[in-house]
Structures are given as structure tokens and as C-alpha cells.
Design a protein around this motif. Structure first.
Motif, PDB file in Angstrom:
ATOM      1  N   PRO A 182       0.829  -1.211   0.000  1.00 33.88           N
ATOM      2  CA  PRO A 182       0.000   0.000   0.000  1.00 33.88           C
ATOM      3  C   PRO A 182       0.864   1.262   0.000  1.00 33.88           C
ATOM      4  O   PRO A 182       1.826   1.363   0.747  1.00 33.88           O
ATOM      5  N   GLY A 183       0.541   2.187  -0.895  1.00 31.93           N
ATOM      6  CA  GLY A 183       1.275   3.441  -0.981  1.00 31.93           C
ATOM      7  C   GLY A 183       2.563   3.369  -1.784  1.00 31.93           C
ATOM      8  O   GLY A 183       3.250   4.371  -1.943  1.00 31.93           O
ATOM      9  N   GLU A 184       2.904   2.180  -2.277  1.00 37.51           N
ATOM     10  CA  GLU A 184       4.140   1.986  -3.026  1.00 37.51           C
ATOM     11  C   GLU A 184       3.855   2.060  -4.532  1.00 37.51           C
ATOM     12  O   GLU A 184       2.860   1.525  -5.006  1.00 37.51           O
ATOM     13  N   ALA A 185       4.710   2.727  -5.281  1.00 30.19           N
ATOM     14  CA  ALA A 185       4.566   2.764  -6.737  1.00 30.19           C
ATOM     15  C   ALA A 185       4.956   1.399  -7.300  1.00 30.19           C
ATOM     16  O   ALA A 185       5.885   0.759  -6.785  1.00 30.19           O
ATOM     17  N   PRO A 186       4.264   0.936  -8.358  1.00 27.53           N
ATOM     18  CA  PRO A 186       4.616  -0.371  -8.936  1.00 27.53           C
ATOM     19  C   PRO A 186       6.088  -0.486  -9.327  1.00 27.53           C
ATOM     20  O   PRO A 186       6.716  -1.517  -9.089  1.00 27.53           O
ATOM     21  N   GLU A 187       6.651   0.583  -9.883  1.00 31.99           N
ATOM     22  CA  GLU A 187       8.061   0.536 -10.292  1.00 31.99           C
ATOM     23  C   GLU A 187       8.972   0.355  -9.078  1.00 31.99           C
ATOM     24  O   GLU A 187       9.941  -0.399  -9.129  1.00 31.99           O
ATOM     25  N   ALA A 188       8.655   1.043  -7.987  1.00 27.45           N
ATOM     26  CA  ALA A 188       9.457   0.911  -6.765  1.00 27.45           C
ATOM     27  C   ALA A 188       9.328  -0.497  -6.186  1.00 27.45           C
ATOM     28  O   ALA A 188      10.294  -1.076  -5.693  1.00 27.45           O
ATOM     29  N   ALA A 189       8.114  -1.056  -6.265  1.00 29.78           N
ATOM     30  CA  ALA A 189       7.893  -2.417  -5.772  1.00 29.78           C
ATOM     31  C   ALA A 189       8.717  -3.414  -6.575  1.00 29.78           C
ATOM     32  O   ALA A 189       9.296  -4.352  -6.016  1.00 29.78           O
ATOM     33  N   LEU A 190       8.795  -3.199  -7.868  1.00 32.52           N
ATOM     34  CA  LEU A 190       9.553  -4.111  -8.718  1.00 32.52           C
ATOM     35  C   LEU A 190      11.034  -4.090  -8.353  1.00 32.52           C
ATOM     36  O   LEU A 190      11.660  -5.144  -8.195  1.00 32.52           O
ATOM     37  N   VAL A 191      11.588  -2.909  -8.179  1.00 28.28           N
ATOM     38  CA  VAL A 191      12.999  -2.778  -7.794  1.00 28.28           C
ATOM     39  C   VAL A 191      13.227  -3.464  -6.440  1.00 28.28           C
ATOM     40  O   VAL A 191      14.191  -4.218  -6.259  1.00 28.28           O
ATOM     41  N   ARG A 192      12.316  -3.242  -5.482  1.00 31.03           N
ATOM     42  CA  ARG A 192      12.433  -3.852  -4.148  1.00 31.03           C
ATOM     43  C   ARG A 192      12.357  -5.371  -4.236  1.00 31.03           C
ATOM     44  O   ARG A 192      13.160  -6.098  -3.642  1.00 31.03           O
ATOM     45  N   GLU A 193      11.364  -5.874  -4.980  1.00 34.07           N
ATOM     46  CA  GLU A 193      11.186  -7.328  -5.087  1.00 34.07           C
ATOM     47  C   GLU A 193      12.390  -8.003  -5.744  1.00 34.07           C
ATOM     48  O   GLU A 193      12.806  -9.080  -5.316  1.00 34.07           O
ATOM     49  N   LEU A 194      12.963  -7.376  -6.764  1.00 29.65           N
ATOM     50  CA  LEU A 194      14.127  -7.977  -7.416  1.00 29.65           C
ATOM     51  C   LEU A 194      15.326  -8.010  -6.465  1.00 29.65           C
ATOM     52  O   LEU A 194      16.108  -8.957  -6.481  1.00 29.65           O
ATOM     53  N   ARG A 195      15.446  -6.990  -5.615  1.00 34.10           N
ATOM     54  CA  ARG A 195      16.522  -6.978  -4.625  1.00 34.10           C
ATOM     55  C   ARG A 195      16.292  -8.101  -3.602  1.00 34.10           C
ATOM     56  O   ARG A 195      17.208  -8.831  -3.252  1.00 34.10           O
ATOM     57  N   GLU A 196      15.031  -8.245  -3.128  1.00 28.50           N
ATOM     58  CA  GLU A 196      14.720  -9.262  -2.109  1.00 28.50           C
ATOM     59  C   GLU A 196      14.807 -10.678  -2.667  1.00 28.50           C
ATOM     60  O   GLU A 196      15.336 -11.575  -2.018  1.00 28.50           O
ATOM     61  N   GLU A 197      14.240 -10.904  -3.864  1.00 32.24           N
ATOM     62  CA  GLU A 197      14.135 -12.258  -4.408  1.00 32.24           C
ATOM     63  C   GLU A 197      15.395 -12.735  -5.114  1.00 32.24           C
ATOM     64  O   GLU A 197      15.677 -13.925  -5.139  1.00 32.24           O
ATOM     65  N   LEU A 198      16.116 -11.798  -5.761  1.00 31.57           N
ATOM     66  CA  LEU A 198      17.243 -12.194  -6.604  1.00 31.57           C
ATOM     67  C   LEU A 198      18.571 -11.578  -6.188  1.00 31.57           C
ATOM     68  O   LEU A 198      19.620 -11.922  -6.728  1.00 31.57           O
ATOM     69  N   GLY A 199      18.534 -10.612  -5.258  1.00 38.73           N
ATOM     70  CA  GLY A 199      19.759  -9.977  -4.794  1.00 38.73           C
ATOM     71  C   GLY A 199      20.417  -9.071  -5.824  1.00 38.73           C
ATOM     72  O   GLY A 199      21.634  -8.921  -5.821  1.00 38.73           O
ATOM     73  N   VAL A 200      19.608  -8.483  -6.715  1.00 41.86           N
ATOM     74  CA  VAL A 200      20.166  -7.613  -7.759  1.00 41.86           C
ATOM     75  C   VAL A 200      19.482  -6.248  -7.740  1.00 41.86           C
ATOM     76  O   VAL A 200      18.358  -6.096  -7.267  1.00 41.86           O
ATOM     77  N   ASP A 201      20.187  -5.264  -8.270  1.00 46.78           N
ATOM     78  CA  ASP A 201      19.618  -3.937  -8.471  1.00 46.78           C
ATOM     79  C   ASP A 201      19.272  -3.808  -9.941  1.00 46.78           C
ATOM     80  O   ASP A 201      20.096  -4.121 -10.819  1.00 46.78           O
ATOM     81  N   ALA A 202      18.051  -3.354 -10.194  1.00 41.03           N
ATOM     82  CA  ALA A 202      17.577  -3.250 -11.569  1.00 41.03           C
ATOM     83  C   ALA A 202      16.974  -1.884 -11.821  1.00 41.03           C
ATOM     84  O   ALA A 202      16.585  -1.173 -10.889  1.00 41.03           O
ATOM     85  N   GLU A 203      16.894  -1.546 -13.091  1.00 32.25           N
ATOM     86  CA  GLU A 203      16.275  -0.306 -13.523  1.00 32.25           C
ATOM     87  C   GLU A 203      15.017  -0.670 -14.317  1.00 32.25           C
ATOM     88  O   GLU A 203      15.077  -1.513 -15.220  1.00 32.25           O
ATOM     89  N   VAL A 204      13.905  -0.050 -13.964  1.00 35.18           N
ATOM     90  CA  VAL A 204      12.657  -0.277 -14.685  1.00 35.18           C
ATOM     91  C   VAL A 204      12.702   0.549 -15.971  1.00 35.18           C
ATOM     92  O   VAL A 204      13.002   1.737 -15.949  1.00 35.18           O
ATOM     93  N   VAL A 205      12.418  -0.099 -17.105  1.00 34.57           N
ATOM     94  CA  VAL A 205      12.515   0.556 -18.400  1.00 34.57           C
ATOM     95  C   VAL A 205      11.144   1.023 -18.880  1.00 34.57           C
ATOM     96  O   VAL A 205      10.941   2.188 -19.186  1.00 34.57           O
ATOM     97  N   GLU A 206      10.180   0.105 -18.957  1.00 29.53           N
ATOM     98  CA  GLU A 206       8.843   0.458 -19.427  1.00 29.53           C
ATOM     99  C   GLU A 206       7.857  -0.642 -19.057  1.00 29.53           C
ATOM    100  O   GLU A 206       8.241  -1.773 -18.817  1.00 29.53           O
ATOM    101  N   ARG A 207       6.578  -0.268 -19.045  1.00 27.55           N
ATOM    102  CA  ARG A 207       5.543  -1.241 -18.730  1.00 27.55           C
ATOM    103  C   ARG A 207       5.144  -2.006 -19.983  1.00 27.55           C
ATOM    104  O   ARG A 207       5.042  -1.437 -21.067  1.00 27.55           O
ATOM    105  N   VAL A 208       4.934  -3.301 -19.831  1.00 27.08           N
ATOM    106  CA  VAL A 208       4.405  -4.127 -20.908  1.00 27.08           C
ATOM    107  C   VAL A 208       2.902  -3.866 -20.952  1.00 27.08           C
ATOM    108  O   VAL A 208       2.241  -3.925 -19.905  1.00 27.08           O
ATOM    109  N   PRO A 209       2.329  -3.558 -22.109  1.00 27.91           N
ATOM    110  CA  PRO A 209       0.897  -3.240 -22.169  1.00 27.91           C
ATOM    111  C   PRO A 209       0.034  -4.387 -21.656  1.00 27.91           C
ATOM    112  O   PRO A 209       0.332  -5.552 -21.910  1.00 27.91           O
ATOM    113  N   GLY A 210      -1.029  -4.022 -20.930  1.00 30.33           N
ATOM    114  CA  GLY A 210      -1.991  -5.011 -20.438  1.00 30.33           C
ATOM    115  C   GLY A 210      -1.788  -5.361 -18.981  1.00 30.33           C
ATOM    116  O   GLY A 210      -0.795  -4.972 -18.355  1.00 30.33           O
ATOM    117  N   GLN A 211      -2.783  -6.050 -18.430  1.00 29.17           N
ATOM    118  CA  GLN A 211      -2.653  -6.651 -17.105  1.00 29.17           C
ATOM    119  C   GLN A 211      -3.486  -7.919 -17.116  1.00 29.17           C
ATOM    120  O   GLN A 211      -4.425  -8.047 -17.893  1.00 29.17           O
TER     121      GLN A 211
END
Length: 135
Positions: A41-70
Motif C-alpha cells: 500500500p502506498g508503493e509505486a509499482p516501479e518501486a515495488a519491482l525494484v524492491r522485489e528484485l533486490r529481495e528475491e534475486l539480490g540484484v539492483d535493476a532499472e525499470v525501463v517500461e511497462r508491458v501493455p496489459g494486465q
């Protein structure tokens, strides 16, 4: 009920896509997915993605763009996928939690793994960007 977002990373390196094999829960174990997780709650999807990749994979990543659709998951969740790339010096991803194996898939290998159904349309979309044939 308000829908909750789960973010998935189409993590690219060169023309390869990272696939992660689930180790839990039991009904998903052994199937492959795009790594990611729930947006807090209150977290931007892009920030969540960066956090999750750090927690799950131990890497730092840069979000480039959203894939259309959900895509619908177990209610109230929906999957949104973002293209991301590893930051220089981030190291090689490792399966730290929720996964027991990671594989970098070249365009011709994208459909060699048993993807979870909600991930298939996003993988198909990313396959087009990599110049791979869809399933």
C-alpha cells in the motif's frame, strides 16, 4: 474489493529473458514465472519491482517500461509486467526466496519452460520485442 497489483519483471540482459522457477506454494512449485511480487500500500509499482528484485534475486535493476496489459491472478490480484534491466555491477541474480532455479532464456528458448498461465501473455509480448516466435 479493490484490485491489488502484483508486479512481474521481464528482466532482460542482451536478448535474453530471466525465468524463475517457483519453489512454493505447492500448487505453483516447479512452474516458471517472471520474478516479482506484491505492491505494498502506498508503493509505486516501479518501486515495488525494484524492491522485489533486490529481495528475491539480490540484484539492483532499472525499470525501463511497462508491458501493455494486465492479467488476472487469484482475486483481488492482477499482474502487471515491466521490462527491466540489471544495473552495472549488480551481479548475477540468485534464487534467494520463492524460487529454486533461474534461467536466462534466449529468444529460441522462451517456450522451453512451463510458464504459469498469467505470465504467458506478457512473455509473448516480450518475445516480440526480442524477435522470437510466440507460443
Amino acid at each position: 474489493m479493490t484490485e491489488r497489483i502484483v508486479v512481474g519483471a521481464a528482466l532482460l540482459e542482451g536478448r535474453r529473458l530471466l525465468a524463475a522457477r517457483r519453489s512454493a506454494p505447492e500448487e505453483l512449485a516447479g512452474r516458471w514465472e517472471l520474478p516479482g511480487g506484491k505492491v505494498e500500500p502506498g508503493e509505486a509499482p516501479e518501486a515495488a519491482l525494484v524492491r522485489e528484485l533486490r529481495e528475491e534475486l539480490g540484484v539492483d535493476a532499472e525499470v525501463v517500461e511497462r508491458v501493455p496489459g494486465q492479467w488476472p491472478l487469484k482475486s483481488p490480484y492482477v499482474l502487471q509486467v515491466w521490462v527491466a534491466c540489471l544495473l552495472p555491477g549488480s551481479g548475477e541474480p540468485k534464487p534467494l526466496q520463492d524460487h529454486d532455479e533461474l534461467r536466462w532464456l534466449a529468444p529460441g528458448e522462451l517456450w522451453d519452460v512451463d510458464w504459469l498461465e498469467p505470465d504467458v501473455p506478457a512473455v509473448r509480448e516480450v518475445a516480440g520485442r526480442l524477435g522470437a516466435a510466440g507460443a
